[in-house]
Design an enzyme around this catalytic site. Structure first.
Site, PDB file in Angstrom:
ATOM      1  N   GLY A   1      23.600 -29.913  14.852  1.00 43.68           N
ATOM      2  CA  GLY A   1      23.867 -29.303  13.542  1.00 43.68           C
ATOM      3  C   GLY A   1      24.200 -30.354  12.502  1.00 43.68           C
TER       4      GLY A   1
ATOM      5  N   GLY B   1      24.093 -30.065   8.457  1.00 49.37           N
ATOM      6  CA  GLY B   1      24.956 -29.121   7.762  1.00 49.37           C
ATOM      7  C   GLY B   1      26.029 -29.796   6.925  1.00 49.37           C
ATOM      8  N   GLN B   2      26.951 -28.962   6.425  1.00 47.17           N
ATOM      9  CA  GLN B   2      27.984 -29.461   5.499  1.00 47.17           C
ATOM     10  C   GLN B   2      28.823 -30.572   6.145  1.00 47.17           C
ATOM     11  OE1 GLN B   2      31.109 -26.682   4.450  1.00 47.17           O
ATOM     12  NE2 GLN B   2      31.808 -27.930   2.727  1.00 47.17           N
TER      13      GLN B   2
ATOM     14  N   ASP C   1      19.227 -31.636  14.522  1.00 45.16           N
ATOM     15  CA  ASP C   1      19.386 -30.323  13.889  1.00 45.16           C
ATOM     16  C   ASP C   1      18.103 -29.527  14.147  1.00 45.16           C
ATOM     17  OD1 ASP C   1      21.515 -29.344  11.403  1.00 45.16           O
ATOM     18  OD2 ASP C   1      19.707 -28.149  11.731  1.00 45.16           O
TER      19      ASP C   1
ATOM     20  N   ASP D   1      16.915 -27.607  18.898  1.00 45.23           N
ATOM     21  CA  ASP D   1      17.437 -26.235  18.863  1.00 45.23           C
ATOM     22  C   ASP D   1      18.427 -26.112  20.025  1.00 45.23           C
ATOM     23  OD1 ASP D   1      17.950 -23.546  19.114  1.00 45.23           O
ATOM     24  OD2 ASP D   1      15.854 -22.925  18.917  1.00 45.23           O
TER      25      ASP D   1
ATOM     26  N   TYR E   1      31.178 -14.049  14.038  1.00 48.84           N
ATOM     27  CA  TYR E   1      31.510 -15.485  14.012  1.00 48.84           C
ATOM     28  C   TYR E   1      32.872 -15.723  14.677  1.00 48.84           C
ATOM     29  CZ  TYR E   1      32.724 -19.972  11.688  1.00 48.84           C
ATOM     30  OH  TYR E   1      33.100 -21.264  11.394  1.00 48.84           O
TER      31      TYR E   1
ATOM     32  N   LYS F   1      33.940 -17.723  18.088  1.00 55.61           N
ATOM     33  CA  LYS F   1      34.868 -18.865  18.048  1.00 55.61           C
ATOM     34  C   LYS F   1      36.014 -18.669  19.042  1.00 55.61           C
ATOM     35  CE  LYS F   1      32.816 -21.612  15.175  1.00 55.61           C
ATOM     36  NZ  LYS F   1      32.282 -22.899  15.626  1.00 55.61           N
TER      37      LYS F   1
ATOM     38  N   ILE G   1      36.259 -25.812   4.356  1.00 51.61           N
ATOM     39  CA  ILE G   1      36.084 -27.239   4.076  1.00 51.61           C
ATOM     40  C   ILE G   1      35.414 -27.387   2.704  1.00 51.61           C
ATOM     41  CG2 ILE G   1      35.073 -29.405   4.875  1.00 51.61           C
ATOM     42  CD1 ILE G   1      37.222 -28.232   6.778  1.00 51.61           C
TER      43      ILE G   1
HETATM   44  P1  NAD Z   1      26.593 -25.549   8.367  1.00 56.82           P
HETATM   45  O1  NAD Z   1      26.157 -24.139   8.363  1.00 56.82           O
HETATM   46  O2  NAD Z   1      26.664 -26.290   7.085  1.00 56.82           O
HETATM   47  O3  NAD Z   1      25.698 -26.406   9.360  1.00 56.82           O
HETATM   48  C1  NAD Z   1      25.321 -25.905  10.616  1.00 56.82           C
HETATM   49  C2  NAD Z   1      24.037 -26.581  11.008  1.00 56.82           C
HETATM   50  O4  NAD Z   1      23.623 -26.015  12.253  1.00 56.82           O
HETATM   51  C3  NAD Z   1      22.890 -26.368  10.012  1.00 56.82           C
HETATM   52  O5  NAD Z   1      22.370 -27.618   9.589  1.00 56.82           O
HETATM   53  C4  NAD Z   1      21.856 -25.575  10.804  1.00 56.82           C
HETATM   54  O6  NAD Z   1      20.515 -25.958  10.513  1.00 56.82           O
HETATM   55  C5  NAD Z   1      22.222 -25.947  12.232  1.00 56.82           C
HETATM   56  N1  NAD Z   1      21.754 -24.970  13.213  1.00 56.82           N
HETATM   57  C6  NAD Z   1      21.725 -23.608  13.108  1.00 56.82           C
HETATM   58  N2  NAD Z   1      21.168 -23.085  14.223  1.00 56.82           N
HETATM   59  C7  NAD Z   1      20.860 -24.121  15.030  1.00 56.82           C
HETATM   60  C8  NAD Z   1      20.261 -24.222  16.322  1.00 56.82           C
HETATM   61  N3  NAD Z   1      19.849 -23.137  16.982  1.00 56.82           N
HETATM   62  N4  NAD Z   1      20.101 -25.450  16.859  1.00 56.82           N
HETATM   63  C9  NAD Z   1      20.507 -26.551  16.184  1.00 56.82           C
HETATM   64  N5  NAD Z   1      21.049 -26.537  14.962  1.00 56.82           N
HETATM   65  C10 NAD Z   1      21.223 -25.319  14.393  1.00 56.82           C
HETATM   66  O7  NAD Z   1      28.002 -25.598   9.127  1.00 56.82           O
HETATM   67  P2  NAD Z   1      29.199 -26.652   8.946  1.00 56.82           P
HETATM   68  O8  NAD Z   1      30.020 -26.166   7.830  1.00 56.82           O
HETATM   69  O9  NAD Z   1      28.674 -28.029   8.938  1.00 56.82           O
HETATM   70  O10 NAD Z   1      29.999 -26.321  10.279  1.00 56.82           O
HETATM   71  C11 NAD Z   1      29.953 -27.145  11.433  1.00 56.82           C
HETATM   72  C12 NAD Z   1      30.914 -26.555  12.440  1.00 56.82           C
HETATM   73  O11 NAD Z   1      32.228 -26.496  11.876  1.00 56.82           O
HETATM   74  C13 NAD Z   1      30.572 -25.120  12.872  1.00 56.82           C
HETATM   75  O12 NAD Z   1      30.914 -24.946  14.235  1.00 56.82           O
HETATM   76  C14 NAD Z   1      31.497 -24.279  12.027  1.00 56.82           C
HETATM   77  O13 NAD Z   1      31.804 -23.059  12.642  1.00 56.82           O
HETATM   78  C15 NAD Z   1      32.714 -25.171  11.957  1.00 56.82           C
HETATM   79  N6  NAD Z   1      33.565 -24.867  10.805  1.00 56.82           N
HETATM   80  C16 NAD Z   1      33.144 -25.146   9.544  1.00 56.82           C
HETATM   81  C17 NAD Z   1      33.967 -24.829   8.447  1.00 56.82           C
HETATM   82  C18 NAD Z   1      33.543 -25.105   7.043  1.00 56.82           C
HETATM   83  O14 NAD Z   1      34.242 -24.653   6.096  1.00 56.82           O
HETATM   84  N7  NAD Z   1      32.481 -25.836   6.802  1.00 56.82           N
HETATM   85  C19 NAD Z   1      35.210 -24.236   8.697  1.00 56.82           C
HETATM   86  C20 NAD Z   1      35.581 -23.916   9.995  1.00 56.82           C
HETATM   87  C21 NAD Z   1      34.760 -24.281  11.058  1.00 56.82           C
HETATM   88  C1  AKB Z   2      33.458 -19.697   6.929  1.00 60.06           C
HETATM   89  O1  AKB Z   2      33.898 -19.314   5.827  1.00 60.06           O
HETATM   90  O2  AKB Z   2      32.761 -18.999   7.679  1.00 60.06           O
HETATM   91  C2  AKB Z   2      33.832 -21.081   7.390  1.00 60.06           C
HETATM   92  C3  AKB Z   2      35.057 -21.025   8.243  1.00 60.06           C
HETATM   93  C4  AKB Z   2      36.376 -20.960   7.626  1.00 60.06           C
HETATM   94  O3  AKB Z   2      34.932 -21.004   9.451  1.00 60.06           O
HETATM   95  N1  AKB Z   2      34.005 -21.918   6.244  1.00 60.06           N
END
Ligand code: NAD
Ligand code: AKB
Length: 327
Positions: free
Chosen positions: A12, A15-16, A38, A56, A146, A150, A176
């Protein structure tokens, strides 16, 4: 590459969080030692400065092939479907979040991977959880798919620690906030969008109510927490896959007021949508004392410092003509 080379896999990665974690890990461990993967091709060239593979995570054989090819020893498993996207397609959220994590843990167990990081989220909490200063060990009652994945993911990670001696670690991240890759379909995304729209349009239509207060963290603190937790002495950890971490809490109206201090013309409207119910089920603030005690967690950014840094970076990007925002 020698047999002793310790390589790192990030799933992944586009992603962000991955868009910034990969460069941070490459700075520490070396450009070639961090394999970014990714499902989709990265939007920026940044991830391609080192190895990139399309992967994937629901396809266990693809994952195993990459682990064997690069002799992976650590995995940062970021691939997931977040809260708002997950409510639009709960079956997909289960498939990616649960089967993806199971594939990662099983491949790690079988292929001699030493350490796995898998983020959890404040989405593990729910209406039955105390909402203010939410304790580390408390009721988990998620209302979203979700959140369900988790909670199960935390338990699965802890199971692999106990049953198979696999070193699995994770933080329950709050929202984040960052300025590189846009967030990918969460409920806290408003706290990023508001900055882009303040800088570009001087106004923002918020999908949460003004009084909605949530825990948040700026990306530099998020990266610091991941790196520090993964480097912590395992013997000091009483928890593993589920550390509460936070840096600040604010309501949408308080964030708008902070932005207005820098951009007095900024205006905000509120038009709550389905994400309001998700936000209402999550804590307002988090007790992260276990993370502080067990591995020295300490954030650097509060609301004031994060806001001025976000606006500075986005305004500089705008002035250079490279502030990209699809909204
Ligand atoms: P994001 O949605 O920005 O990125 C997730 C990435 O996963 C994407 O690039 C997507 O293309 C990829 N993806 C989706 N399905 C896939 C698959 N089948 N195989 C491979 N890649 C795949 O998410 P993020 O914000 O970067 O979050 C990363 C982790 O942190 C996640 O587990 C999320 O739950 C956790 N998280 C994020 C936040 C936040 O605010 N950003 C908060 C709490 C937890
Ligand atoms: C969401 O809003 O789904 C994420 C998280 C807090 O897990 N940023």
């Amino acid at each position: 590459m020698t047999a002793e080379t310790e390589t790192i896999l990030v799933t992944g990665a586009a992603g962000q969080i991955g868009s910034e974690l990969v460069p941070a890990l490459r700075t520490i461990f070396g450009q070639e030692k961090v394999i970014a993967t990714d499902l989709v091709q990265p939007k920026t060239q940044n991830l391609r400065l080192g190895p990139f593979e399309q992967l994937d995570v629901t396809q266990g054989s693809q994952l195993e092939a990459i682990i064997r090819k690069y002799r992976i020893k650590k995995i940062y498993h970021l691939a997931a479907i977040l809260s708002a996207s997950g409510e639009k397609n709960p079956q997909k959220a289960w498939e990616v979040n649960m089967n993806g994590l199971f594939n990662v843990l099983e491949a790690a167990r079988q292929l001699d991977v030493k350490q796995v990081f898998c983020p959890s989220s404040i989405a593990v909490f729910g209406p039955l959880t105390p909402r203010v200063n939410t304790p580390q060990d408390t009721i988990l009652s998620p209302t979203t798919m979700y959140g369900v994945t988790k909670v199960a993911g935390e338990h699965l990670g802890d199971y692999y620690v106990k049953k198979f001696n696999l070193d699995v670690r994770g933080c329950r991240f709050p929202g984040i906030i960052s300025h590189e890759a846009l967030p990918g379909g969460g409920t806290t995304d408003y706290a990023v969008a508001i900055f882009y729209e303040a800088v570009i349009y001087k106004r923002y239509n918020c999908f949460l109510r003004p009084e909605t207060r949530l825990p948040m963290m700026y990306m530099p603190d998020c990266l610091k927490s991941i790196i520090n937790l993964m480097e912590a002495d395992f013997s000091r950890l009483k928890h593993h896959s589920n550390f509460n971490v936070t840096a600040m809490s604010f309501s949408a109206a308080e964030l708008a007021a902070e932005i207005k201090k820098h951009l007095p013309d900024f205006e905000i409207n509120y038009q709550p949508d389905f994400r309001q119910a998700i936000a209402d089920s999550w804590p307002e603030s988090i007790d992260d004392s276990s993370a502080r005690e067990e591995w020295g967690w300490q954030p650097d950014y509060d609301l004031t410092r994060m806001t001025s840094d976000m606006l500075r970076v986005l305004q500089e990007k705008k002035a250079r003509g490279n502030l990209f925002y699809p909204g």
